[in-house]
Design an enzyme around this catalytic site. Structure first.
Site, PDB file in Angstrom:
ATOM      1  N   GLY A   1      17.716  33.662  42.949  1.00  0.00           N
ATOM      2  CA  GLY A   1      18.615  33.274  44.410  1.00  0.00           C
ATOM      3  C   GLY A   1      20.013  33.888  43.729  1.00  0.00           C
ATOM      4  O   GLY A   1      20.323  34.353  42.692  1.00  0.00           O
TER       5      GLY A   1
ATOM      6  N   CYS B   1      14.334  33.849  37.396  1.00  0.00           N
ATOM      7  CA  CYS B   1      15.752  34.147  37.420  1.00  0.00           C
ATOM      8  C   CYS B   1      16.441  33.004  37.884  1.00  0.00           C
ATOM      9  O   CYS B   1      16.794  32.288  36.797  1.00  0.00           O
ATOM     10  CB  CYS B   1      15.805  35.195  38.654  1.00  0.00           C
ATOM     11  SG  CYS B   1      17.372  36.183  38.497  1.00  0.00           S
ATOM     12  N   TYR B   2      16.886  32.909  38.815  1.00  0.00           N
ATOM     13  CA  TYR B   2      17.988  31.721  39.069  1.00  0.00           C
ATOM     14  C   TYR B   2      17.086  30.484  38.804  1.00  0.00           C
ATOM     15  O   TYR B   2      17.330  29.350  38.244  1.00  0.00           O
ATOM     16  CB  TYR B   2      18.147  31.550  40.667  1.00  0.00           C
ATOM     17  CG  TYR B   2      19.086  30.493  40.916  1.00  0.00           C
ATOM     18  CD1 TYR B   2      20.460  30.443  40.459  1.00  0.00           C
ATOM     19  CD2 TYR B   2      18.599  29.372  41.422  1.00  0.00           C
ATOM     20  CE1 TYR B   2      21.512  29.344  40.834  1.00  0.00           C
ATOM     21  CE2 TYR B   2      19.440  28.039  41.694  1.00  0.00           C
ATOM     22  CZ  TYR B   2      20.919  28.215  41.416  1.00  0.00           C
ATOM     23  OH  TYR B   2      21.417  27.080  41.636  1.00  0.00           O
TER      24      TYR B   2
ATOM     25  N   HIS C   1      12.554  39.171  37.145  1.00  0.00           N
ATOM     26  CA  HIS C   1      11.834  39.104  38.357  1.00  0.00           C
ATOM     27  C   HIS C   1      10.409  39.626  38.372  1.00  0.00           C
ATOM     28  O   HIS C   1       9.994  40.932  38.300  1.00  0.00           O
ATOM     29  CB  HIS C   1      12.319  39.686  39.351  1.00  0.00           C
ATOM     30  CG  HIS C   1      13.545  39.184  39.995  1.00  0.00           C
ATOM     31  ND1 HIS C   1      13.725  38.326  40.824  1.00  0.00           N
ATOM     32  CD2 HIS C   1      15.154  39.502  39.706  1.00  0.00           C
ATOM     33  CE1 HIS C   1      15.152  37.903  41.123  1.00  0.00           C
ATOM     34  NE2 HIS C   1      15.710  38.489  40.404  1.00  0.00           N
TER      35      HIS C   1
ATOM     36  N   GLU D   1       8.025  39.308  40.153  1.00  0.00           N
ATOM     37  CA  GLU D   1       7.338  39.700  41.296  1.00  0.00           C
ATOM     38  C   GLU D   1       7.752  41.109  41.837  1.00  0.00           C
ATOM     39  O   GLU D   1       7.051  41.813  42.911  1.00  0.00           O
ATOM     40  CB  GLU D   1       7.890  38.736  42.625  1.00  0.00           C
ATOM     41  CG  GLU D   1       9.419  38.723  43.039  1.00  0.00           C
ATOM     42  CD  GLU D   1      10.256  38.214  42.166  1.00  0.00           C
ATOM     43  OE1 GLU D   1       9.937  38.062  40.897  1.00  0.00           O
ATOM     44  OE2 GLU D   1      11.574  37.986  42.557  1.00  0.00           O
TER      45      GLU D   1
ATOM     46  N   GLY E   1      -1.333  45.836  72.451  1.00  0.00           N
ATOM     47  CA  GLY E   1      -1.811  47.120  71.846  1.00  0.00           C
ATOM     48  C   GLY E   1      -1.405  47.146  70.528  1.00  0.00           C
ATOM     49  O   GLY E   1      -1.988  47.841  69.394  1.00  0.00           O
TER      50      GLY E   1
ATOM     51  N   VAL F   1      -1.082  45.420  66.321  1.00  0.00           N
ATOM     52  CA  VAL F   1      -2.040  44.822  65.306  1.00  0.00           C
ATOM     53  C   VAL F   1      -2.019  43.121  65.669  1.00  0.00           C
ATOM     54  O   VAL F   1      -3.080  42.540  65.596  1.00  0.00           O
ATOM     55  CB  VAL F   1      -1.465  44.995  63.827  1.00  0.00           C
ATOM     56  CG1 VAL F   1      -2.525  44.324  63.212  1.00  0.00           C
ATOM     57  CG2 VAL F   1      -1.385  46.247  63.818  1.00  0.00           C
ATOM     58  N   ASP F   2      -0.894  42.543  65.686  1.00  0.00           N
ATOM     59  CA  ASP F   2      -0.854  41.177  65.812  1.00  0.00           C
ATOM     60  C   ASP F   2      -1.613  40.453  66.935  1.00  0.00           C
ATOM     61  O   ASP F   2      -2.467  39.332  66.844  1.00  0.00           O
ATOM     62  CB  ASP F   2       0.872  40.450  65.853  1.00  0.00           C
ATOM     63  CG  ASP F   2       1.465  41.484  64.428  1.00  0.00           C
ATOM     64  OD1 ASP F   2       1.144  41.954  63.641  1.00  0.00           O
ATOM     65  OD2 ASP F   2       2.641  41.390  64.570  1.00  0.00           O
ATOM     66  N   SER F   3      -1.403  40.906  68.224  1.00  0.00           N
ATOM     67  CA  SER F   3      -1.880  40.344  69.120  1.00  0.00           C
ATOM     68  C   SER F   3      -3.265  40.551  69.139  1.00  0.00           C
ATOM     69  O   SER F   3      -4.290  39.823  69.748  1.00  0.00           O
ATOM     70  CB  SER F   3      -1.105  40.806  70.578  1.00  0.00           C
ATOM     71  OG  SER F   3      -1.460  42.107  70.739  1.00  0.00           O
ATOM     72  N   ALA F   4      -3.878  41.737  68.530  1.00  0.00           N
ATOM     73  CA  ALA F   4      -5.222  42.251  68.764  1.00  0.00           C
ATOM     74  C   ALA F   4      -5.994  41.225  67.567  1.00  0.00           C
ATOM     75  O   ALA F   4      -6.916  40.885  67.947  1.00  0.00           O
ATOM     76  CB  ALA F   4      -5.236  43.561  68.521  1.00  0.00           C
TER      77      ALA F   4
ATOM     78  N   LYS G   1       1.791  40.537  56.992  1.00  0.00           N
ATOM     79  CA  LYS G   1       1.483  41.698  57.887  1.00  0.00           C
ATOM     80  C   LYS G   1      -0.035  42.124  57.196  1.00  0.00           C
ATOM     81  O   LYS G   1      -0.997  42.461  58.066  1.00  0.00           O
ATOM     82  CB  LYS G   1       2.390  42.503  58.190  1.00  0.00           C
ATOM     83  CG  LYS G   1       1.939  43.657  59.101  1.00  0.00           C
ATOM     84  CD  LYS G   1       2.499  43.114  60.446  1.00  0.00           C
ATOM     85  CE  LYS G   1       2.319  44.443  61.416  1.00  0.00           C
ATOM     86  NZ  LYS G   1       2.719  44.169  62.483  1.00  0.00           N
TER      87      LYS G   1
END
Ligand code: XMP
Length: 525
Positions: A62, A89-90, A177, A179, A232, A234-237, A380
């Site tokens: 943070g 870290c923090y 970090h 990550e 059309g 990705v997400d809605s499909a 995603k």
């Protein structure tokens, strides 16, 4: 799956967010280790965190100094609950100070890549990693004494306590970090915490997600009906494909063809999506309506408003028609909301409702839909994996970001059918050549823009031309918030340029946009 009861909740690691942007990345890394993770704010009472029965807790980095007046704190009870905790870290510093260690501003600032010396190579976090490794640091204060009962496991040239652990109490921490990619053994150290420290089995997969969501959707929707708007993208499909898997023909998908799509994209939805999922699809051909509404308009904001307004009108009309056909059982609306949207809008796990207003007779003016959002827990890249597992074609699953208003905002000037056709051709050529050169993964997206209000002199064949320029805008990015122009090979650019000027009538110039974001946005508009 035949049962309608939800699958058991997966083992969960909570990532406590101390305010920087690291929490999302940590949560993704935990999931890469095949363990489910969720982000919670540091202001959440510890009792509430524990009520979620986490198998491990990670305290993120943070921006604050632990000694700042408004620095976020953590209740000591968190460390006494018997749940394994890993501070980064923090999170490391707050763990140190809360448990009686010393953190001070001794001038030992470190930013960026830093050499780390592992002093206890057999420790839980560092076993099997080299004694000398490179880590990503970003701190002002430094820990000079670990809390009682802790073993110091690593240091740097300027920080004596760069990592510590209390294996008996299952408490671990690192000043850096792990990550971020620049920490060369970061993922391994994180996995050591998860598997060895916390003893969690890596069993979470996208297959589990599908199974779990299918059960939840069946329970939520019951024998009612749902509608899903396909864009059309990705997400809605993927959301639609998941719901289709759960409730089959109780779902109707609606695709509004606004005439602003790229070449072949409408066909992808109409044919490939339907072939892969067996979904019932209603296609509304609204091209003329959109083009009529956009006639004479050049201002980008006005274009966006018109496209948004027409879209809602057409979609609601389609909803109504479906309801008139299928009756009042249509009570659910499927949306492809992703986890980053959920986190950024303040979290929350409940189901929301959405009101739909319209002015067509036969049904009440206000219809309330309950939302079905099966991707609310996913990032995603996970959505793409789920899509792949559900058998959606690569062209849909790996699709690069594309704005909702489509090519309407990639024509600078008035949008007309002729200009759209021209841009569609140029865009198709660019996409084809970028794919052929294997650049699809390297490039985040490459808008192709038509400067419809600009003409310049050229020479083609035997004659002088006065045509439009096409702009190529290839960008590299992590999240579209910032971006850099992609240094792509000259020969690929040359090929795209030659093909566009040869094959697309009325275009006599191709230019490359070499602006980063900021100051330039990705789209031109
Ligand atoms: P800008 O142009 O703001 O774009 O740098 C950032 C990202 O957002 C996409 N974009 C949109 N996506 N609806 C969308 O779904 C929109 O209206 C829209 N406008 C921009 C853009 O393609 C880029 O990925």
């Amino acid at each position: 799956m035949s049962s309608a009861s939800p699958a058991a909740a997966p083992d969960t690691v909570l990532v406590v967010d101390f305010g920087a942007q690291y929490a999302q990345l940590i949560a993704r890394r935990v999931r890469e280790a095949r363990i489910y993770s969720e982000i919670v704010p540091s202001t959440m009472p510890v009792a509430e965190m524990l009520a979620r029965n986490p198998k491990g807790i990670i305290l993120s980095g943070g921006p604050s100094s632990v000694y700042a007046e408004d620095a976020p704190a953590i209740d000591r009870a968190l460390f006494e609950a018997g749940v394994p905790v890993f501070g980064m870290c923090y999170g490391f510093q707050i763990m140190a100070t809360t448990l009686g260690g010393t953190v001070d501003d001794n001038g030992a600032r470190e930013y960026g890549r830093t050499p780390l010396k592992v002093t206890r190579s057999g420790s839980t976090l560092f076993e099997g990693t080299p004694d000398d490794q490179s880590v990503w640091m970003s701190h002002g204060d430094a820990c000079s004494a670990a809390p009682e009962g802790f073993t110091v496991t690593a240091s740097t040239d300027v920080v004596p306590v760069a990592a510590f652990e209390n294996d008996e109490k299952k408490l671990y921490g690192v000043q850096y970090h792990p990550e971020v990619m620049h920490s060369t053994h970061g993922q391994q150290v994180l996995e050591h915490f998860l598997y060895r420290g916390a003893g969690i089995e890596p069993t979470w997969t996208t297959g589990n997600v599908i199974e779990e969501q299918v059960a939840l959707i069946r329970e939520q929707v019951g024998d009612k009906r749902a509608i899903c708007g396909l864009s059309g993208g990705v997400d809605s499909a993927v959301a639609a494909a998941l719901v289709q898997k759960a409730i089959g023909d109780q779902l109707t998908c609606v695709y509004v063809d606004h005439g602003l799509m790229r070449k072949g994209e409408t066909e992808q939805v109409e044919k490939d999506f339907v072939a892969a999922t067996g979904a019932r699809l209603v296609v509304v051909d609204a091209e003329k309506r959109f083009l009529d509404a956009l006639a004479g308009v050049s201002d980008p904001e006005t274009k966006r408003k018109i496209i948004g307004r027409e879209f809602i009108r057409v979609f609601e009309q389609a909803q109504l028609e479906i309801m008139q056909e299928e009756g009042p059982d249509v009570a659910f609306l499927v949306q492809g909301t992703l986890y980053p949207d959920v986190v950024e809008s303040g979290g929350g796990t409940g189901t929301a409702n959405i009101k739909s207003h319209h002015n067509v007779g036969g049904l009440p003016d206000d219809i309330e839909f309950e939302l079905v959002e099966p991707l609310r827990q996913l990032f995603k890249d996970e959505v793409r994996m789920v899509g792949q597992e559900l058998g959606l074609p690569d062209e849909i699953v790996q699709r690069q970001p594309f704005p909702g208003p489509g090519l309407g905002i990639r024509i600078v000037g008035e949008v007309t059918k002729d200009r759209l056709d021209l841009l569609r051709e140029a865009d198709a050529i660019a996409r084809e050549e970028l794919s052929a050169a294997g650049l699809d993964r390297e490039i985040w997206q490459c808008p192709v823009v038509l400067l419809a209000d600009v003409r310049s002199v050229g020479v083609q064949g035997d004659g002088r031309t006065y045509g439009h320029p096409i702009v190529l805008r290839p960008v590299s990015s992590e999240d579209a918030m910032t971006a850099d122009w992609t240094r792509m090979p000259y020969d690929v650019l040359a090929k795209i340029s030659t093909r566009i000027t040869n094959e697309v009538a009325d275009v006599n110039r191709v230019v490359l946009d070499v602006t980063s974001k900021p100051p330039g946005t990705i789209e031109w508009e």
